[in-house]
Design a protein around this motif. Structure first.
Motif, PDB file in Angstrom:
ATOM      1  N   ARG A   1       0.844  -1.186   0.000  1.00  0.00           N
ATOM      2  CA  ARG A   1       0.000   0.000   0.000  1.00  0.00           C
ATOM      3  C   ARG A   1       0.883   1.241   0.000  1.00  0.00           C
ATOM      4  O   ARG A   1       2.001   1.198   0.506  1.00  0.00           O
ATOM      5  N   LEU A   2       0.359   2.329  -0.532  1.00  0.00           N
ATOM      6  CA  LEU A   2       1.126   3.562  -0.710  1.00  0.00           C
ATOM      7  C   LEU A   2       0.418   4.711   0.008  1.00  0.00           C
ATOM      8  O   LEU A   2      -0.793   4.898  -0.147  1.00  0.00           O
ATOM      9  N   TYR A   3       1.208   5.487   0.768  1.00  0.00           N
ATOM     10  CA  TYR A   3       0.661   6.612   1.516  1.00  0.00           C
ATOM     11  C   TYR A   3       1.535   7.849   1.313  1.00  0.00           C
ATOM     12  O   TYR A   3       2.766   7.737   1.194  1.00  0.00           O
ATOM     13  N   HIS A   4       0.880   9.003   1.301  1.00  0.00           N
ATOM     14  CA  HIS A   4       1.591  10.281   1.216  1.00  0.00           C
ATOM     15  C   HIS A   4       1.577  10.894   2.615  1.00  0.00           C
ATOM     16  O   HIS A   4       0.573  11.466   3.055  1.00  0.00           O
ATOM     17  N   LEU A   5       2.703  10.778   3.319  1.00  0.00           N
ATOM     18  CA  LEU A   5       2.747  11.132   4.739  1.00  0.00           C
ATOM     19  C   LEU A   5       2.535  12.618   4.984  1.00  0.00           C
ATOM     20  O   LEU A   5       2.013  13.010   6.028  1.00  0.00           O
ATOM     21  N   ALA A   6       2.932  13.468   4.052  1.00  0.00           N
ATOM     22  CA  ALA A   6       2.802  14.909   4.267  1.00  0.00           C
ATOM     23  C   ALA A   6       1.346  15.336   4.363  1.00  0.00           C
ATOM     24  O   ALA A   6       0.993  16.225   5.148  1.00  0.00           O
ATOM     25  N   THR A   7       0.479  14.722   3.567  1.00  0.00           N
ATOM     26  CA  THR A   7      -0.936  15.082   3.580  1.00  0.00           C
ATOM     27  C   THR A   7      -1.804  14.069   4.308  1.00  0.00           C
ATOM     28  O   THR A   7      -2.964  14.359   4.624  1.00  0.00           O
ATOM     29  N   ASP A   8      -1.243  12.901   4.605  1.00  0.00           N
ATOM     30  CA  ASP A   8      -2.010  11.829   5.251  1.00  0.00           C
ATOM     31  C   ASP A   8      -1.144  11.124   6.295  1.00  0.00           C
ATOM     32  O   ASP A   8      -0.836   9.940   6.182  1.00  0.00           O
ATOM     33  N   PRO A   9      -0.732  11.855   7.350  1.00  0.00           N
ATOM     34  CA  PRO A   9       0.144  11.221   8.358  1.00  0.00           C
ATOM     35  C   PRO A   9      -0.532  10.083   9.105  1.00  0.00           C
ATOM     36  O   PRO A   9       0.155   9.221   9.657  1.00  0.00           O
ATOM     37  N   GLY A  10      -1.856  10.059   9.118  1.00  0.00           N
ATOM     38  CA  GLY A  10      -2.569   8.966   9.771  1.00  0.00           C
ATOM     39  C   GLY A  10      -2.709   7.732   8.910  1.00  0.00           C
ATOM     40  O   GLY A  10      -3.287   6.735   9.348  1.00  0.00           O
ATOM     41  N   GLU A  11      -2.175   7.776   7.673  1.00  0.00           N
ATOM     42  CA  GLU A  11      -2.196   6.634   6.746  1.00  0.00           C
ATOM     43  C   GLU A  11      -3.607   6.062   6.608  1.00  0.00           C
ATOM     44  O   GLU A  11      -3.834   4.867   6.763  1.00  0.00           O
ATOM     45  N   THR A  12      -4.535   6.929   6.272  1.00  0.00           N
ATOM     46  CA  THR A  12      -5.930   6.513   6.126  1.00  0.00           C
ATOM     47  C   THR A  12      -6.309   6.187   4.693  1.00  0.00           C
ATOM     48  O   THR A  12      -7.289   5.476   4.466  1.00  0.00           O
ATOM     49  N   THR A  13      -5.530   6.695   3.715  1.00  0.00           N
ATOM     50  CA  THR A  13      -5.922   6.560   2.318  1.00  0.00           C
ATOM     51  C   THR A  13      -4.795   5.956   1.493  1.00  0.00           C
ATOM     52  O   THR A  13      -3.740   6.579   1.295  1.00  0.00           O
ATOM     53  N   ASP A  14      -5.000   4.749   1.017  1.00  0.00           N
ATOM     54  CA  ASP A  14      -4.049   4.082   0.135  1.00  0.00           C
ATOM     55  C   ASP A  14      -4.189   4.679  -1.269  1.00  0.00           C
ATOM     56  O   ASP A  14      -5.266   4.609  -1.878  1.00  0.00           O
ATOM     57  N   VAL A  15      -3.098   5.261  -1.775  1.00  0.00           N
ATOM     58  CA  VAL A  15      -3.148   5.916  -3.096  1.00  0.00           C
ATOM     59  C   VAL A  15      -2.387   5.120  -4.137  1.00  0.00           C
ATOM     60  O   VAL A  15      -1.930   5.661  -5.142  1.00  0.00           O
ATOM     61  N   ALA A  16      -2.237   3.815  -3.918  1.00  0.00           N
ATOM     62  CA  ALA A  16      -1.480   2.983  -4.856  1.00  0.00           C
ATOM     63  C   ALA A  16      -2.081   3.012  -6.255  1.00  0.00           C
ATOM     64  O   ALA A  16      -1.340   3.031  -7.259  1.00  0.00           O
ATOM     65  N   GLU A  17      -3.386   3.023  -6.367  1.00  0.00           N
ATOM     66  CA  GLU A  17      -4.012   3.004  -7.694  1.00  0.00           C
ATOM     67  C   GLU A  17      -3.796   4.324  -8.437  1.00  0.00           C
ATOM     68  O   GLU A  17      -3.697   4.334  -9.664  1.00  0.00           O
ATOM     69  N   GLN A  18      -3.681   5.422  -7.688  1.00  0.00           N
ATOM     70  CA  GLN A  18      -3.456   6.714  -8.331  1.00  0.00           C
ATOM     71  C   GLN A  18      -2.004   6.906  -8.756  1.00  0.00           C
ATOM     72  O   GLN A  18      -1.717   7.700  -9.647  1.00  0.00           O
ATOM     73  N   TRP A  19      -1.083   6.219  -8.097  1.00  0.00           N
ATOM     74  CA  TRP A  19       0.343   6.393  -8.377  1.00  0.00           C
ATOM     75  C   TRP A  19       1.003   5.035  -8.643  1.00  0.00           C
ATOM     76  O   TRP A  19       1.933   4.632  -7.932  1.00  0.00           O
ATOM     77  N   PRO A  20       0.590   4.296  -9.642  1.00  0.00           N
ATOM     78  CA  PRO A  20       1.123   2.939  -9.859  1.00  0.00           C
ATOM     79  C   PRO A  20       2.613   2.929 -10.198  1.00  0.00           C
ATOM     80  O   PRO A  20       3.341   2.021  -9.773  1.00  0.00           O
ATOM     81  N   ASP A  21       3.089   3.907 -10.973  1.00  0.00           N
ATOM     82  CA  ASP A  21       4.507   3.930 -11.341  1.00  0.00           C
ATOM     83  C   ASP A  21       5.378   4.205 -10.121  1.00  0.00           C
ATOM     84  O   ASP A  21       6.447   3.582  -9.951  1.00  0.00           O
TER      85      ASP A  21
END
Length: 503
Positions: free
Chosen positions: A467-487
């Motif tokens: 799973r992929l998380y953007h810590l700067a905007t989602d420090p609580g790791e609530t939203t997996d953004v793997a599908e938006q950033w596959p590369d």
């Protein structure tokens, strides 16, 4: 001088200076007058963190990926040996957990004097849970037993003070490592400490979680936009517990708070000794916890070679006394790690983000907060720089050693603005055996983090996905953004595979 203080299984907001209601005046005074690190990371469990500390490497690189029979690799130059090599007197009291044999003990890795619990945990008072013939405690390499009237935090503090006092006539600096076993289960406290938080937690862990988040936000520890409502935990609602469960749960948290408050008291004793002997002003003090709070409850029993005939009495009147095995459980653990996800044992932020601070008269004062990403691997090069030296690279005292991964943050705390870790720095983590099917793993690069960890609802045989998380905007790791950033996901997975292949 360098004083390193480490708590065991303490939650992120368990100090007053990080948002707690628990009285911790001695540690708070240091934290408010020094620099608080609010983005400091340990491994998700005890031994891997201690391996990182001693080696400047990941736990996997230092030979330790879990808590079962961990042994620090001989391929690393250990922190105390490096400081000893440049003239430091090196002392250690408390939890070692990096090898039980004499040639794996603190004595063998560079400590001039030591009193160490070489196992992962024990009782804190009364009789030791280990049989006399079991290797559990070593003093200067020799097997010893704990005294009859002991309490862990008091004993370890006494031992370290004795070691430092023994060298008062020696003008060379010292490195003191005080590794508390508080507030690690089983939760036990001296009689005059057990009721100091009586009735404080009767409202339950949901209320405490909200209060902690709000106070941490007020202190600037967590982002201003953090919302209590955004947190999603796994514990049942406090209101869903029956009356007996609520009563016992509240008592467990009272005992946990007693252990944290008592640890602070003994830190105060040590600081008073340093002040009265004119050593305080010349001592750099670093504090951190070894991982997030443990979510185990009082039904948990560890896999340790304890006496086989132990009979636990967890009745309400006996909780916190000798013979009880009490732990705070998932609800309180989440309350002490929120707003970050999960608890000890997890590579999500709640398992790895730890309260930490540094104090010294040369640092920026006035309650400064550092938000840069730091890890326990960075401690070794930092303390070496304080000691006027650096890691030797690939050879130490005539033998080959591994180069370190950590970077010093000493210049950072003295006012330089450059981050310790840049946007392209790769920081890998592992907390289960490498090359096993789907090991629990994570990797951080800049603001991005990938995590591979089996979800609680997963079928046991299912291989966990990345799973992929953007810590700067989602420090609580609530939203997996793997599908938006596959590369990006694939790029970070490739970096992980490179790391794993090198273990």
């Amino acid at each position: 001088n360098i004083l390193l203080l480490v708590a065991d299984d303490m939650g992120y907001t368990d100090l007053g200076s990080f948002g707690s209601e628990i009285p911790t005046p001695n540690l708070d005074a240091l934290a408010f007058d020094g620099v608080r690190f609010v983005n400091f990371h340990a491994a998700p469990s005890c031994a891997p963190t201690r391996a990182m500390l001693m080696s400047g490497l990941t736990g996997g690189e230092a030979g330790v990926t879990d808590t079962m029979a961990p042994v620090l690799s001989n391929d690393v130059a250990a922190l105390p040996a490096l400081l000893q090599d440049v003239g430091y007197r090196t002392y250690m009291a408390g939890k070692w957990h990096l090898g039980i044999e004499r040639d794996q003990s603190p004595l063998a890795r560079g400590f001039d004097a030591s009193f160490a619990l070489v196992r992962g945990g024990d009782s804190h008072l009364g009789a030791s849970h280990f049989a006399p013939q079991t290797v559990a405690y070593r003093e200067n390499g020799q097997l010893v037993q704990v005294p009859a009237d002991w309490f862990s935090s008091r004993l370890y503090t006494d031992k370290l003070i004795e070691m430092i006092r023994s060298g008062e006539d020696n003008r060379s600096p010292w490195f003191g490592y005080l590794a508390f076993t508080a507030p690690h289960w089983p939760l036990q406290a001296p009689a005059n400490w057990r009721d100091r938080s009586a009735d404080r937690y009767d409202g339950g862990y949901d209320l405490l979680r909200a209060a902690r988040i709000n106070r941490a936000r007020e202190l600037g520890i967590i982002p201003d936009n953090t919302s209590v409502e955004d947190y999603v935990g796994l514990a049942p609602s406090w209101e869903d517990l029956d009356a007996e469960a609520r009563q016992k749960n509240a008592r467990a948290m009272e005992l946990y708070a007693a252990m944290v408050e008592n640890m602070d008291y003994h830190v105060g004793r040590l600081l008073e000794y340093l002040r009265t002997t004119n050593q305080f002003d010349n001592t750099v003090i670093l504090f951190f916890s070894d991982n997030g709070a443990s979510g185990s409850d009082s039904s948990f029993r560890p896999r340790m070679p304890w006496k086989p005939d132990l009979a636990w009495n967890n009745s309400l009147p006996n909780m916190g006394q000798a013979g009880s095995f009490v732990a705070i459980g998932r609800g309180w653990a989440e309350a002490t790690t929120a707003p970050y996800r999960a608890v000890k044992g997890s590579l999500y932020e709640g398992g790895t983000r730890a309260a930490a601070f540094m104090h010294h008269e040369s640092l920026l004062h006035g309650g400064n907060i550092d938000r840069g990403y730091l890890t326990v691997m960075d401690v070794l090069p930092t303390l070496l720089e304080i000691g006027g030296t650096a890691h030797p690279g690939t050879e130490f005292q005539g033998r080959s050693v591994l180069p370190i991964r950590g970077r010093s943050f000493w210049s950072r705390v003295q006012g330089q603005s450059e981050p310790v870790h840049g946007d392209n720095d790769v920081i890998p983590w592992i907390s289960s055996s490498p090359r096993s099917q789907g090991p629990q793993a994570a990797l951080v690069r800049g603001d991005w983090k990938i995590v591979r960890e089996r979800e609680p609802s997963s079928v046991p045989e299912t291989t966990p996905v990345w799973r992929l998380y953007h810590l700067a905007t989602d420090p609580g790791e609530t939203t997996d953004v793997a599908e938006q950033w596959p590369d990006l996901l694939e790029e970070l997975i490739t970096l992980w595979n490179v790391y794993e292949a090198g273990l």
